[in-house]
Design a protein around this motif. Structure first.
Motif, PDB file in Angstrom:
ATOM      1  N   UNK A 220       0.781  -1.117  -0.122  1.00 38.78           N
ATOM      2  CA  UNK A 220       0.033   0.087  -0.060  1.00 38.78           C
ATOM      3  C   UNK A 220       0.827   1.271  -0.058  1.00 38.78           C
ATOM      4  N   UNK A 221       0.250   2.362  -0.646  1.00 36.52           N
ATOM      5  CA  UNK A 221       1.113   3.584  -0.721  1.00 36.52           C
ATOM      6  C   UNK A 221       0.983   4.388   0.744  1.00 36.52           C
ATOM      7  N   UNK A 222       1.785   5.245   0.991  1.00 35.71           N
ATOM      8  CA  UNK A 222       1.478   6.093   2.281  1.00 35.71           C
ATOM      9  C   UNK A 222       0.202   6.451   2.432  1.00 35.71           C
ATOM     10  N   UNK A 223      -0.348   6.887   1.415  1.00 36.26           N
ATOM     11  CA  UNK A 223      -1.837   7.417   1.407  1.00 36.26           C
ATOM     12  C   UNK A 223      -2.762   6.263   1.785  1.00 36.26           C
ATOM     13  N   UNK A 224      -2.547   5.132   1.275  1.00 34.96           N
ATOM     14  CA  UNK A 224      -3.521   4.114   1.328  1.00 34.96           C
ATOM     15  C   UNK A 224      -3.476   3.387   2.833  1.00 34.96           C
ATOM     16  N   UNK A 225      -2.178   3.565   3.289  1.00 33.92           N
ATOM     17  CA  UNK A 225      -1.980   2.971   4.689  1.00 33.92           C
ATOM     18  C   UNK A 225      -2.479   4.039   5.871  1.00 33.92           C
ATOM     19  N   UNK A 226      -2.467   5.350   5.447  1.00 31.75           N
ATOM     20  CA  UNK A 226      -3.190   6.268   6.478  1.00 31.75           C
ATOM     21  C   UNK A 226      -4.556   6.246   6.387  1.00 31.75           C
ATOM     22  N   UNK A 227      -5.250   6.012   5.138  1.00 33.61           N
ATOM     23  CA  UNK A 227      -6.744   5.818   5.065  1.00 33.61           C
ATOM     24  C   UNK A 227      -6.971   4.810   5.882  1.00 33.61           C
ATOM     25  N   UNK A 228      -6.439   3.736   5.735  1.00 33.22           N
ATOM     26  CA  UNK A 228      -6.621   2.346   6.391  1.00 33.22           C
ATOM     27  C   UNK A 228      -6.735   2.565   8.069  1.00 33.22           C
ATOM     28  N   UNK A 229      -5.506   3.242   8.414  1.00 31.40           N
ATOM     29  CA  UNK A 229      -5.293   3.394   9.944  1.00 31.40           C
ATOM     30  C   UNK A 229      -6.497   4.315  10.308  1.00 31.40           C
TER      31      UNK A 229
END
Length: 227
Positions: A16-25
């Motif tokens: 996952x990209x950093x943005x995807x990881x942040x959204x998931x969190x």
């Protein structure tokens, strides 16, 4: 020319990209809160505080409180399907699959008693409130109901249930057992609710079983649910 980045091995999921990881969190924190406080308890400010982000940072991933609520509904449905529906597909068509669907559903609801079920709490919050959040809830629950009715219809076509068994009616009765478990276990603190639900499911199967399927179905039932 060789890339400085190491390529993922074929067949492995992309990282996952950093943005995807942040959204998931953010979504993980939102779902955890919604299970305890309901969808109405969600806000951009609350999620910013819980994740240590700014409100604008959360807003960049979820443009509104409504978008956040809908995303939580979809994530809950994804996990529900992965735990309840998908494992049952590995079972034989008909009554074996239907029985595992019910058992998985019951186990999930029982595990959620300390927190809550988005389908049930969301229905209380949004049943009389038209809008996009209610529409999302209706779509997710409707999709699950349709899958359950298909499983019942397969049990009929496989000769496990009688030909006059109506999938919509059996789905209604089975869903009623789950709602009763949630009510009795959470409100009344009745620890026997799951056992009674299993007994109720077995009685539905017995009533609609074709030929000698009733006795066969009971022999496969958990011992605690017999009698």
């Amino acid at each position: 020319m060789t890339s400085s980045r190491t390529a993922d091995a074929p067949g492995t999921p992309a990282r996952p990209t950093k943005g995807q990881a942040t959204r998931a969190a953010i979504l993980e924190a939102a779902l955890a809160h919604a299970l305890h406080a309901g969808l109405e308890g969600l806000s951009i400010g609350l999620l910013a505080e819980r994740t240590g982000m700014s409100k604008s940072g959360v807003f960049a991933h979820f443009g509104s409180r409504e978008d956040l609520q809908i995303a939580v509904i979809h994530e809950y449905h994804r996990r529900f399907s992965a735990e309840v529906f998908e494992p049952a597909l590995r079972q034989s068509r008909g009554l074996p699959r239907l029985r595992v669907l019910f058992e998985n559903w019951l186990e999930r609801v029982t595990a959620e008693l300390a927190a809550g079920c988005i389908y049930i709490s969301g229905a209380v919050e949004f049943d009389d409130r038209p809008g996009a959040v209610r529409d999302a809830l209706v779509a997710m629950v409707g999709g699950w109901h349709a899958a359950l009715e298909r499983a019942i219809a397969l049990a009929v076509s496989e000769g496990h249930l009688r030909s006059d068994a109506e999938p919509a009616q059996l789905r209604f009765e089975i869903h009623g057992l789950i709602l009763a478990v949630h009510h009795d276990a959470r409100l009344l603190r009745r620890t026997d609710a799951p056992r009674r639900a299993r007994l109720g499911f077995n009685r539905i199967v017995e009533r609609w079983a074709a030929g000698d399927q009733a006795s066969a179905g009971m022999s496969q039932a958990p011992a605690a649910a017999r009698g």
